[in-house]
Structures are given as structure tokens and as C-alpha cells.
Scaffold this motif. Structure first.
Motif, short mmCIF file in Angstrom:
data_model
loop_
_atom_site.label_atom_id
_atom_site.label_comp_id
_atom_site.label_asym_id
_atom_site.label_seq_id
_atom_site.Cartn_x
_atom_site.Cartn_y
_atom_site.Cartn_z
N LEU A 104 0.99 -1.00 -0.16
CA LEU A 104 0.18 0.20 0.06
C LEU A 104 0.84 1.27 0.22
O LEU A 104 1.98 1.29 0.87
CB LEU A 104 -0.86 -0.06 1.23
N GLU A 112 -3.74 6.20 0.91
CA GLU A 112 -3.06 5.07 0.66
C GLU A 112 -3.88 4.21 -0.53
O GLU A 112 -5.14 3.88 -0.39
CB GLU A 112 -3.02 3.96 1.78
N LEU A 149 -0.73 -1.62 -7.22
CA LEU A 149 -1.18 -1.80 -8.76
C LEU A 149 -1.24 -0.34 -9.32
O LEU A 149 -1.07 -0.43 -10.77
CB LEU A 149 -2.36 -2.67 -9.00
N ARG A 156 4.01 3.09 -10.45
CA ARG A 156 5.16 2.71 -11.03
C ARG A 156 6.27 3.03 -10.38
O ARG A 156 6.26 4.58 -9.99
CB ARG A 156 4.97 3.15 -12.53
N ALA A 184 10.09 4.54 -10.03
CA ALA A 184 10.56 5.16 -11.24
C ALA A 184 12.28 5.71 -10.93
O ALA A 184 12.61 6.79 -10.89
CB ALA A 184 9.90 6.79 -11.26
N VAL A 230 18.35 12.38 -7.43
CA VAL A 230 19.40 12.67 -8.40
C VAL A 230 19.54 13.53 -9.06
O VAL A 230 18.42 13.56 -9.81
CB VAL A 230 19.63 11.31 -9.26
N ARG A 255 11.87 6.97 -6.12
CA ARG A 255 10.59 7.81 -6.98
C ARG A 255 9.83 6.93 -7.24
O ARG A 255 10.13 5.59 -7.58
CB ARG A 255 11.17 8.67 -8.07
N ARG A 273 5.63 6.79 -9.18
CA ARG A 273 4.50 7.77 -9.95
C ARG A 273 3.26 6.91 -9.67
O ARG A 273 3.17 5.73 -9.98
CB ARG A 273 4.92 7.77 -11.22
N GLY A 287 -1.29 10.58 -11.65
CA GLY A 287 -0.27 10.62 -12.50
C GLY A 287 1.01 11.38 -12.06
O GLY A 287 2.05 11.45 -12.99
N ARG A 288 1.06 11.80 -10.75
CA ARG A 288 2.17 12.49 -10.44
C ARG A 288 3.33 11.67 -10.03
O ARG A 288 2.99 10.76 -9.37
CB ARG A 288 1.67 13.37 -9.03
N PHE A 289 4.41 12.06 -10.00
CA PHE A 289 5.78 11.51 -9.45
C PHE A 289 5.91 11.99 -8.19
O PHE A 289 5.73 13.25 -7.81
CB PHE A 289 6.75 12.05 -10.32
N ALA A 304 7.42 15.57 -4.99
CA ALA A 304 8.67 15.77 -5.94
C ALA A 304 8.96 17.42 -5.88
O ALA A 304 8.10 18.18 -5.42
CB ALA A 304 8.14 15.72 -7.40
#
Lengths: 1003, 107
Positions: free
Chosen positions: B3, B12, B16, B19, B21, B26, B57, B59, B65-67, B85
Motif C-alpha cells: 500500500l 493509501e 497496482l 510505477r 521510477a 539524483v 521515486r 509515480r 499521474g504525479r511523480f 517531488a
């Protein structure tokens, strides 16, 4: 009676409720509620199979999921069957067909049993030593023979016809195991208002109460109390009780996977009944109450059919009303076997002797044995057994030495103590701790929001167990609610039920006790993998020190039962040999799943057409109507080619290729990735993510762009049209759309968050019809409104907004064929009708539809690359002959520094070139390696490989693209492609094969 | 399945939806075109692979859709904290009981 060994008046099954099943073709009777194991035992059958390696006769050992031996093949009589079903787990239903495994020609006469006599030839590790040479014989001879001789069941060949269900569920408290501890914990948590799931792997709750009939709770027999308690819990809105449900995997953050056997026990499952249901539970708190598993004794001949765990014999008697034998011996190092012996004796079964390994046993047990006239021989050990397909006798003598005594028996029940089921605790990544006093591993501190209680936590005494369980349930509810509301409220405390427990589980023996007793026969540790005490000794003698090595050398604990009854014995024997304490030798990891889980339950709905989503373009139906063959491109179904009557693929593709260049063709390009890049800083942003410059591109114009990764290698390519000063229509490769958007978002969000740019995926919003060929303009002209599509007004690489077929459209003048070409973008909902209208006219003009294969050939004729086919993640724009697309003056873009890396600017890089087959007819194989000298010795020095190769109808011969070391300097040279049959000579050429002057595109 | 708390959505959600990243914090050198090979190597190729805390990181690719950044323990897979971010690296220390504490935050 349903079986000769059924004792009238014993057990909880209803005598009138009979079902019929077959075992190896023989019809047998069982009672409703029987397991396959209890039904076979009721019919006097102990022999259920042959062992894995030695083909020794084996019978039922246990009455639970830990069963290592009695693995049967089960079916409903149809075509499909399930191998390796544990007989004590499978409930019998009317019409069940069971077969024994790993025997030929029959269970009672098995030729493979010769392995038993040859066993000195293959001790542990013999595969590693014996079959080393010659190397080739391993795959061709040894392995097939060994595989045929060893093994258990046979996997079904037919597709699984059953349906499986899947549910995700959240709860406050998940209680695993519905024995006394689990029930009390669930009750306490439910009383405190928590949402509770209580699961148990057995068909009914109760756990050890199934066999411990001497436990009374609040005046009731324990098992009855358990059923009533579960019944009451099920009636509550906040509790879900799941029986026949195994918690098999404990993952991070209290995610626990359960598998519920929904219809495995049903004779005729309803159509809507899945076979199994996977529950993926996310619990705020988990209470593990998984109990303990009894271990057998280790002695020579301890694997004969008729040798069972004492608790199993007690379960078969007390729950199923089945006697495991008429004359029963007992061998134990634990008190609980006495309770089993007494129950059997009280049911009229003759107990010949209790052989107790321990020097002393408590006086009360001695007394109770004496009352029943049972001999108790303390400080004795069993030295061997007799019998072939069923045990017929046992021998025992004092441990200190002395005369051997023999008994004629038909069953032997054993117990060397109880192993707490710490599997799930261990899976939750907790570290088990050795408890020297009680000789067992116990759960250490929890590492997740969980707690272990009861027998799996080493809590033996009943009152303590009940207190622990109720406190755990209450605490879990409080913690879960605190996570909800941020507050905790106190709930009234329950009073402990009135408990009387008589069965003691005191006493334990790990290993055989002494190596002395093992002389003269095989003493099995791991029944399923046929690992004996001697094998473990051998492993230690051969230098294995860690249990991890011993396990792999002997394969102990590596069978499908994961050593539930054997691991600790193996460990103890190794520790004794190494003369080191058990915890120093180590305990192997408990892996998921706890018990075998069917692939069906795990894969669930995700198979066949539901394995992966299928994407179809708006024009899919039109392609089907035109008879297209389809190709999978990622998740897309794309028309591959459109065969006409009598055409094979080659003929269709050749016709399509010719027609496009002579007349025109329609192509569905909807799958191209499309991203709308909008905002005042849009051009600035594209400058950063593409190698070329975008600022000077006028609205209404297009440009081919290359995108790199930071390392300088090509990542994606595509044509970008500028719709307005602040709006770009970006196209990507078909497969690349999601990763390009991800890549762009990454830079936009994290490196250049100040840029005013917005990215939107529009792949599915636009249907794209490519119209390519000399008559492309003719085809679209009558349908276009508001756009001057003349060559002068709309040159190659331009984009206009207007109407096509009365629909708002973006019309691109672009070409991936080298012909005059347009790409009509219309909203996806209109894609099919626009396609139909264009096709009607195109067909009248003699044009064709063409698929991806023709698209590939036509673009290769022009030397246009496909990213991912002609590039592989190690190709720079320079390598691909696209150096012109890298801006020289920009100070930054993704990959600008990577392109300067020493290796990327060094000589000798592989460059994209064309290849011409010298014989003028052979199409090369994509992926084939290229060498300069075909006569060099093997392994040859490979200087490149073929990336694309086709028959080109328009060029009248084969064409190919290849990446070749220093390729551009080799143009005109002859290189070689060694194939299995022949070596092909090829000439290195330019990458453009057709219309080298490039005039057709501007028509 | 993990979660993960998305700092943008404020709740939370199951793994699934996310993703991974790569490593966090860095920084891309500026101007990147001018850096030497060693600096490029450090920026592009070298990554931490610790047993224990890792800053990485993620996403919320099937959500907002945010990193964002996360601190995770590679041994237990537990997420200690997530943050947006561009925010400064969150310092985390292990306490005596084997738990974690965000620096500057008292329990």
C-alpha cells in the motif's frame, strides 16, 4: 456399514448418509463428511501410493494438510483430473474417482520398487556425482529416464475447464485458524466491534478439538462448543467465517492471500459455483492461531503403510468413527500419544504396547494405561517393523540395550511431539526463536501488525491460551479502530469460558534420539522426497555444514509438503552429527505458499481472452469485413494483410505493395501513440525532449523527431505537427506511447516543473486513416472541406485542420511509404464511417487496403527505421543514419551529454546499412549474424546482424537492413550470413532501395 | 502487494496503481552538456542498493499521474514516508525499538 473398520456409535458422521466412490477402479462406500483418507481407512485401505524415489509402499500418515504420503489423483470421472491431492484434505463426494500414483503396472505390484533394492546405488546427491559424464547424455538419456522413474502424479493435459473466483477484501482483524484460540480471539475482536474474518483450512472449525474429545468448554464437548461459537459468529454482521479456506501467503503490509475450496467437495457443483475462490485480504491486524503439527518418530521402517501420527488415529476414531487397525502399537516421546491410545482402547481396539522413548512418564498416564491393561515400556525404542504392503509387526528393546521384543500389529501410531506452525509468522518476515526448554522454534517479536497466539505461539496450558486469545482479539480490535478513528474506546471484558482439558502435549524428541537405533533399515525423515536419516548423515560427512546446503543436497523439506512433518527431524540429525546446537545449524525459510495452491486459483480470470486486455481500433469491424488477418502489436489487434480469394500471405502482401505504389492504399494507423502537448512553453519543452529544434517550426508544419534517453540512445521517434503556436500533435511508435508519455511527464514534473505545458494522451481519441500512393489526393479530395490540399498549398510534412466527410479532422500530409500520403485524423467515434466512405472511393479507383506487413515492406524499401526493430537500445541517431536530426546548436536536450560518451563517438560503431542478397532471391532471416570471413574458425567474429528483411515486389528482389560495424564505410563490400544450411553472400548497400531520389513523396 | 500513500491524493492506494521510477534526489546537472565523464557516470550509472532505507521515486501512474518521493525499507518493504517531488529529502532515523522516526518530528 460404510467400511469394515467403521465402529458403530463412534464419530460424528451420520451413518445413513452414504456416498460411493472408487479407488483404483474398486467401488467403495463412504459417509458424507468423510475425507478420502478416512473413507479409505474405513474400508481397511492403508496403502495409497508408492514413494517418490524408492517406490516404497506408502500409506496415510496424517489427518490434515501436512500429509506427505497419501497423494492421489482425483477426478469427477470426466476427462480432467487433479494429481497429487492430499487424501486427508479431499472430502469424498458421490462419484469421486481416486487413483494411486507413481506405480506401474499396479499399486500392489510395482516394477519401480526395484529402486528400493538398488537404493545403495543412489544415496543423497547421487545425481550430482553419477551422471556427470558424458555431458550430452544428461539431457538425452539420464534425465528422461530418471524423470520417468521418479515423480508423483501426472499433470493433466487438457485445459482446466473450471472457473475460479477472486475477491479483494479489507477487514479490521483477520484471524487465521479457528481452533480454540482462534475462535476466542475472533469472538473477542467481534465483541469489541471490529470487522472480523475468521478462516480455517478444515471443513469445520475446531482445530485440535476435532480429536481432543476430552476437552470440555462451558460444559459442552469442545467440538460442539466450537461449532456453536462459529455459528454465533457467522450470524453477526461484522464477522465472516470462512471454512475450507487456507491462508497460504502472508505478504507485506498485512496482505494475506486465502484460497477457499468452494466446490471441491461437492458432487455436482452448481453452474455459478467456482471451484476455488482466491481472497486477497488486507487486514489492519492479523491474529495467527495456526496451531501445531504433530511429528512422527524416526526409526527403521517408519514409513510402512499402517504407521500413522497418533493424533491422526485419534481424529479418524473420534471424528470419523474409523479404527486405523485392530491391533495397534504406540511409539512416542510425547504424552499426547497416550490420549490417542486410551481413546482407541476405549473403543475396543487392542493396544499391544506403548513404547516410550523417554525414561520416565508421568504417573497419571501410567495409571490410566494400567487401568486399560496396556503395557508401557519406558526408555525403549522401536528398532524395526515388518510387513510389505502393510505393517505386520514391530520390534523394540531398551535404549540402553537388551533383548528385543516383537509384537504382531496392523497399525502403529507415533508421536515425537508438536511443531508450532510458524509458517505464516515466518512468511510475515518475523524471525523465529529457539526455545531450548521445550525444544521448538517459536515466533519472535512481530514485524507487522500481527500477533501469534495459542499452540503456534507455544502456549500450551488451556487457561493461559484462552486468556492470551481473548486479550489478542480485544487488543487487535482496539488497534484497528484506532487506525480508523484515531481514538480507541474500551469495551467490556469477557469472562474466560470454563475449560477442562485433559490431553497433555508434554515431551518432545527431535531426530531419532540416537544413531544406534537406526541400524538395519531405512528410517525416513522426509517421506515425500524419500530422504532417510542416513542421507542427512551422508550430507554432513560430505562436508555440508549449513542446513541450507544439507537441504539442497538431500532435498529434505523440498517436497510439496515443504517438510511440515520432517524439517525439525532433519535439522536435529544434522545438528547432532555436527555436534552443534540446533539454532546454530539454522532453520530453512518457510516459503509461500503454505500448502500447494492450484494455478487456476492464482491465475483466476486472467486466462484465454482475459489474459491481457485487447485493444481494437475504431475501424476493427471494417477490417474484419474485408477479411483481414490480424497481428498482435502490444495489446492492439492490427490488420496484418488482407488476403483475397486464393491468396496466401506472400501473394497478398506482394499485391498490396504493388498497388500502393501504382495506385494507392488505405492503412489503419490509429494505433500510433498520440500526445497533445499544449501551453505557452510547449516548443521549449519539446526542445528539451527531442534532439532537434522546434521553436522555428511554423504552425501548420510537421517535423520528424527523435527522442533519446540520457545515455544518448534512441528511445522513440515520430512525426510532430504544430497545430498552433502553443499546441503540438505528437505521434509516437505504437508500442511506445505509454513510456513516451511517462518519460515526458517525468521531465516536465521533476526537472522542468516551471514550464507551462500540459500533456494529454490522445491515442484513443483519434482514429487515423493513412491514404498513401499516387492517387491519395484523388481519393480524399471529394471529402475534404476547408483545406486546400493541392501540392503547392499543402506540401509534404504539413498539417491542417478542417473537415473530412463532414467531421472535424486534422489532416496530415505525411508518408511512411515514400509515396504521396495523407493521414486523416478524425474523432474515433467517426473512424469507421470515414474509413467506409474513403474505402468506397479508393476501391473504385483501384486502390487497396494494406496491413502492417505491407507497411513494413514499403518503409524498408525507403530505409525508414522502426524503433525497436532496427534499433535495440544501443543505437544512436548517428548509428541509424539520422545524425541530421540532432540539433548542433542546442545547449540542452535529453541525451545531449550521453551522445558525447567516449564509446558513442569512437570508431567501429555498428551502423545501419542495406543488404542485397547476392543470389538475388533469398530473403535473409531477421536476427541472422553477419561475418566478414565465412572461412574463419568457430566461434566466428560477428560484425553485425540483420534487423529487417523482406521480399520487395517493387524492387523485384529481397531487401534487408542491418546493423554492421563501420557499415557506412563498407558500402559495396561483400559480407556473409552463415545459416544452418548455407552461407549467404550479401552486398552492403545504402539503406534506400526504392526511389532513391525521393521524388514520389512530393507528388 | 504494497500500500502506498500518494502525497498528492492524500490516501493509501494499492501498489497496482503505481510505477517505480528509480532513485530519488539524483539531480540532473545543469548544464549537463558540459560535465565530464566522471560526473556523468555518477549522475547516470551509479545508484545506491542499500539493505535498509532507500530514497526512491514512484509515480501514481494509474491515479493522479504525479511523480513523488518515498522512503522505503528494503528489508521489510515498509514505506516510512512519501512526499511530493521537489521537496527536500526527508531524513529518517531508526529508533531503539527498531521503528523509524522522521527527523524533526517528535513522537
Amino acid at each position: 456399514m460404510s467400511g469394515a473398520m467403521r465402529i458403530a456409535g463412534k464419530g460424528r458422521l451420520v451413518p445413513a448418509r452414504r456416498v460411493g466412490f472408487t479407488f483404483d477402479g474398486q467401488a467403495m462406500q463412504a459417509l458424507c463428511g468423510d475425507t478420502l483418507a478416512s473413507a479409505l481407512l474405513a474400508n481397511g485401505v492403508h496403502l495409497t501410493g508408492r514413494s517418490f524415489k524408492y517406490h516404497r509402499p506408502r500409506g496415510i500418515l496424517s489427518a490434515g494438510p501436512e500429509e506427505p504420503n497419501a497423494l492421489l489423483d482425483v477426478s469427477r470421472g470426466g476427462n480432467t483430473h487433479t494429481p497429487n491431492v492430499r487424501a486427508p484434505v479431499q472430502e469424498v463426494f458421490d462419484g469421486l474417482v481416486a487413483r494411486s500414483q507413481n506405480r506401474w503396472p499396479s499399486l500392489t505390484f510395482d516394477l519401480g520398487a526395484i529402486n528400493n533394492f538398488l537404493s545403495p546405488l543412489f544415496p543423497a546427491g547421487f545425481y550430482y556425482k553419477t551422471f556427470m559424464w558424458p555431458k550430452a547424455a544428461w539431457t538425452r538419456f539420464y534425465e528422461p529416464v530418471i524423470r520417468a522413474a521418479a515423480g508423483l502424479g501426472v499433470a493433466p493435459k487438457e485445459p482446466d475447464p473450471d472457473r475460479y473466483a477472486n475477491r479483494y477484501i479489507h477487514c479490521d482483524v483477520l484471524v487465521i485458524g479457528a481452533g480454540l484460540a482462534g475462535l476466542l480471539a475472533a469472538q473477542a475482536a467481534a465483541e469489541a466491534g471490529a470487522d472480523v474474518i475468521l478462516c480455517d483450512e478444515q471443513p469445520a472449525v475446531g482445530g485440535a478439538l476435532w480429536h481432543e474429545i476430552d476437552t470440555r468448554i462451558d460444559g459442552e464437548e469442545g467440538f460442539e462448543w466450537a461449532q456453536a461459537t462459529a455459528q454465533a459468529l457467522s450470524g453477526r454482521d461484522n464477522v465472516r467465517v470462512l471454512t475450507r479456506t487456507t491462508a497460504f501467503s502472508y505478504q507485506a503490509q498485512n496482505m494475506v492471500a486465502l484460497v477457499e475450496r468452494v466446490s471441491e467437495h461437492v458432487a455436482a457443483p452448481a453452474r455459478d459455483q467456482p471451484r476455488e475462490r482466491l481472497w486477497q485480504v488486507r487486514a489492519k491486524q492479523v491474529i495467527v492461531a495456526t496451531g501445531a503439527i504433530e511429528r512422527p518418530m524416526v526409526f527403521s521402517g517408519n514409513d510402512r503403510p499402517g504407521v500413522l501420527l497418533a493424533s491422526a488415529a485419534r481424529t479418524y476414531l473420534n471424528h470419523f468413527g474409523v479404527a486405523v487397525g485392530a491391533n495397534v502399537g504406540v511409539y512416542t516421546a510425547n504424552d499426547s500419544a497416550y490420549a490417542a491410545a486410551f481413546d482407541l482402547a476405549d473403543a475396543g481396539i487392542n493396544i499391544l504396547a506403548i513404547i516410550d522413548f523417554r525414561d520416565e512418564v508421568n504417573e497419571g498416564l501410567r495409571e490410566l494405561a494400567a487401568q486399560r491393561g496396556i503395557d508401557v515400556l519406558c526408555g525403549h525404542c522401536v528398532t524395526g517393523t515388518a510387513g510389505s504392503l502393510r505393517i505386520s509387526g514391530m520390534r523394540a528393546r531398551p535404549r540402553s540395550g537388551g533383548p528385543e521384543r516383537k509384537w504382531k500389529i496392523d497399525a502403529l501410531i507415533t508421536s515425537s511431539g508438536w511443531t508450532p506452525s510458524v509458517h505464516l509468522y515466518s512468511q510475515s518476515r518475523g524471525k523465529v526463536v529457539w526455545d531450548a526448554a521445550t525444544q521448538r522454534f517459536l515466533p519472535g517479536p512481530p514485524v507487522q501488525d500481527m500477533v501469534t497466539i495459542g499452540a503456534c505461539n507455544g502456549t500450551d496450558e488451556a487457561a493461559a491460551l484462552a486468556d492470551e486469545a481473548m486479550a489478542a482479539g480485544k487488543a487487535a480490535a482496539r488497534l484497528a479502530r484506532a487506525a480508523h478513528d484515531g481514538a480507541s474506546s474500551d469495551t467490556p471484558s469477557q469472562s474466560r469460558p470454563d475449560l477442562t482439558v485433559q490431553t497433555s502435549r508434554a515431551g518432545a524428541l527431535l531426530g531419532a534420539g540416537s544413531r544406534e537405533v537406526l541400524k538395519g533399515g531405512k528410517a525416513f525423515v522426509d517421506f515425500q522426497n524419500d530422504v532417510t536419516a542416513k542421507d542427512i548423515e551422508l550430507a554432513v560427512r560430505e562436508g555440508m555444514r549449513s542446513i541450507e546446503h544439507i537441504k539442497r543436497f538431500t532435498t529434505t523439506g523440498m517436497a510439496t509438503d515443504q517438510g511440515k512433518t520432517s524439517n525439525l527431524h532433519g535439522l536435529a540429525i544434522a545438528a547432532e552429527m555436527l555436534d552443534r546446537p540446533i539454532p546454530e545449524v539454522g532453520l530453512t525459510t518457510f516459503r509461500h505458499p503454505y500448502t500447494p495452491v492450484s494455478f487456476g486459483a492464482l491465475v483466476n480470470h486472467g486466462r484465454g481472452p482475459l489474459f491481457d486486455p485487447t485493444r481494437r481500433t475504431a475501424m476493427h469491424l471494417a477490417h474484419e469485413q474485408q477479411g483481414a488477418e490480424f497481428e498482435d502489436v502490444g495489446q492492439w489487434k492490427r490488420p496484418w494483410y488482407y488476403p483475397q480469394a486464393g491468396e496466401d500471405m506472400a501473394a497478398a502482401v506482394n499485391r498490396e505493395c504493388r498497388t500502393v505504389r501504382e495506385v494507392a492504399g488505405l492503412f489503419d494507423a490509429s494505433t500510433l501513440g498520440k500526445i497533445e502537448v499544449v501551453g505557452p512553453d510547449a516548443a521549449k519543452f519539446l526542445d528539451l525532449v527531442y534532439t532537434n529544434g522546434w521553436d522555428k517550426l511554423s504552425p501548420g508544419r510537421c517535423k520528424y523527431g527523435i527522442m533519446l534517453r540520457e545515455d544518448g540512445f534512441i528511445f522513440d521517434d515520430g512525426v510532430v505537427g504544430r497545430i498552433a503556436n502553443d499546441r503540438f500533435h505528437v505521434t509516437t511508435t505504437t508500442g511506445g506511447a505509454p513510456r513516451v508519455l511517462h518519460h515526458m511527464e517525468d521531465y516536465l514534473q521533476t526537472e522542468y516543473p516551471d514550464l507551462r505545458v500540459w500533456l494529454t494522451s490522445t491515442t484513443d481519441q483519434w482514429a487515423v486513416i493513412a491514404v498513401q500512393g499516387p492517387k491519395a489526393r484523388d481519393i480524399i479530395a471529394p471529402f475534404v472541406e476547408g483545406i486546400d490540399i493541392s501540392a503547392e498549398a499543402m506540401p509534404h510534412m504539413s498539417v491542417r485542420e478542417g473537415q473530412v466527410c463532414g467531421v472535424a479532422a486534422r489532416l496530415f500530409r505525411v508518408s511512411f511509404t515514400g509515396e504521396t500520403g495523407f493521414e486523416v485524423n478524425v474523432p474515433a467515434d467517426y473512424g469507421k464511417s470515414v474509413w467506409d466512405m474513403l474505402w468506397t472511393r479508393a476501391r473504385a479507383l483501384g486502390a487497396c487496403c494494406y496491413g502492417t506487413e505491407t507497411m513494413h515492406v514499403l518503409r524498408a524499401e525507403k530505409g525508414y527505421i522502426i524503433v525497436g526493430q532496427d534499433t535495440d537500445g544501443t543505437v544512436t541517431p548517428g548509428d541509424a543514419g539520422l545524425g541530421w536530426a540532432v540539433a548542433k546548436k542546442k545547449t540542452d536536450f535529453v541525451g545531449i551529454r550521453g551522445l558525447k560518451r567516449p564509446d558513442l563517438v569512437a570508431d567501429g560503431r555498428k551502423q545501419l546499412v542495406g543488404l542485397h542478397s547476392r543470389d538475388g532471391r533469398t530473403v535473409l532471416e531477421e536476427g541472422a549474424q553477419i561475418v566478414a570471413d565465412p572461412h574463419q574458425s568457430v566461434p566466428m567474429t560477428m560484425i553485425g546482424h540483420v534487423t529487417s528483411a523482406y521480399w520487395s515486389e517493387n524492387c523485384g528482389g529481397p531487401i534487408a537492413l542491418a546493423l554492421v560495424e563501420n557499415g557506412r564505410q563498407r558500402i559495396g563490400e561483400t559480407l556473409y550470413v552463415p545459416m544452418a544450411e548455407e552461407v549467404l553472400a550479401v552486398e552492403v548497400t545504402e539503406t534506400v532501395f526504392f526511389d532513391r531520389a525521393g521524388e514520389r513523396i512530393n507528388g | 502487494m504494497l500500500l502506498i500513500a500518494c502525497p498528492y491524493c492524500g490516501e493509501e492506494r494499492p501498489e497496482l496503481e503505481f510505477r517505480h521510477a528509480g532513485e530519488a534526489h539524483v539531480a540532473r546537472p545543469d548544464p549537463i552538456a558540459e560535465i565530464d565523464d566522471a560526473a556523468f557516470e555518477a549522475f547516470f550509472f551509479l545508484r545506491d542498493n542499500p539493505k535498509g532505507l532507500i530514497w526512491e521515486r514512484w509515480r501514481h501512474v494509474h491515479g493522479c499521474g504525479r511523480f513523488f518521493n518515498a522512503v522505503r525499507d528494503t528489508v521489510s518493504d515498509r514505506f516510512i514516508t512519501t512526499y511530493k517531488a521537489g521537496e527536500v529529502r526527508r531524513e529518517v532515523v531508526r529508533d531503539d525499538e527498531g521503528g523509524y522516526q522522521l527527523k524533526g518530528e517528535e513522537r
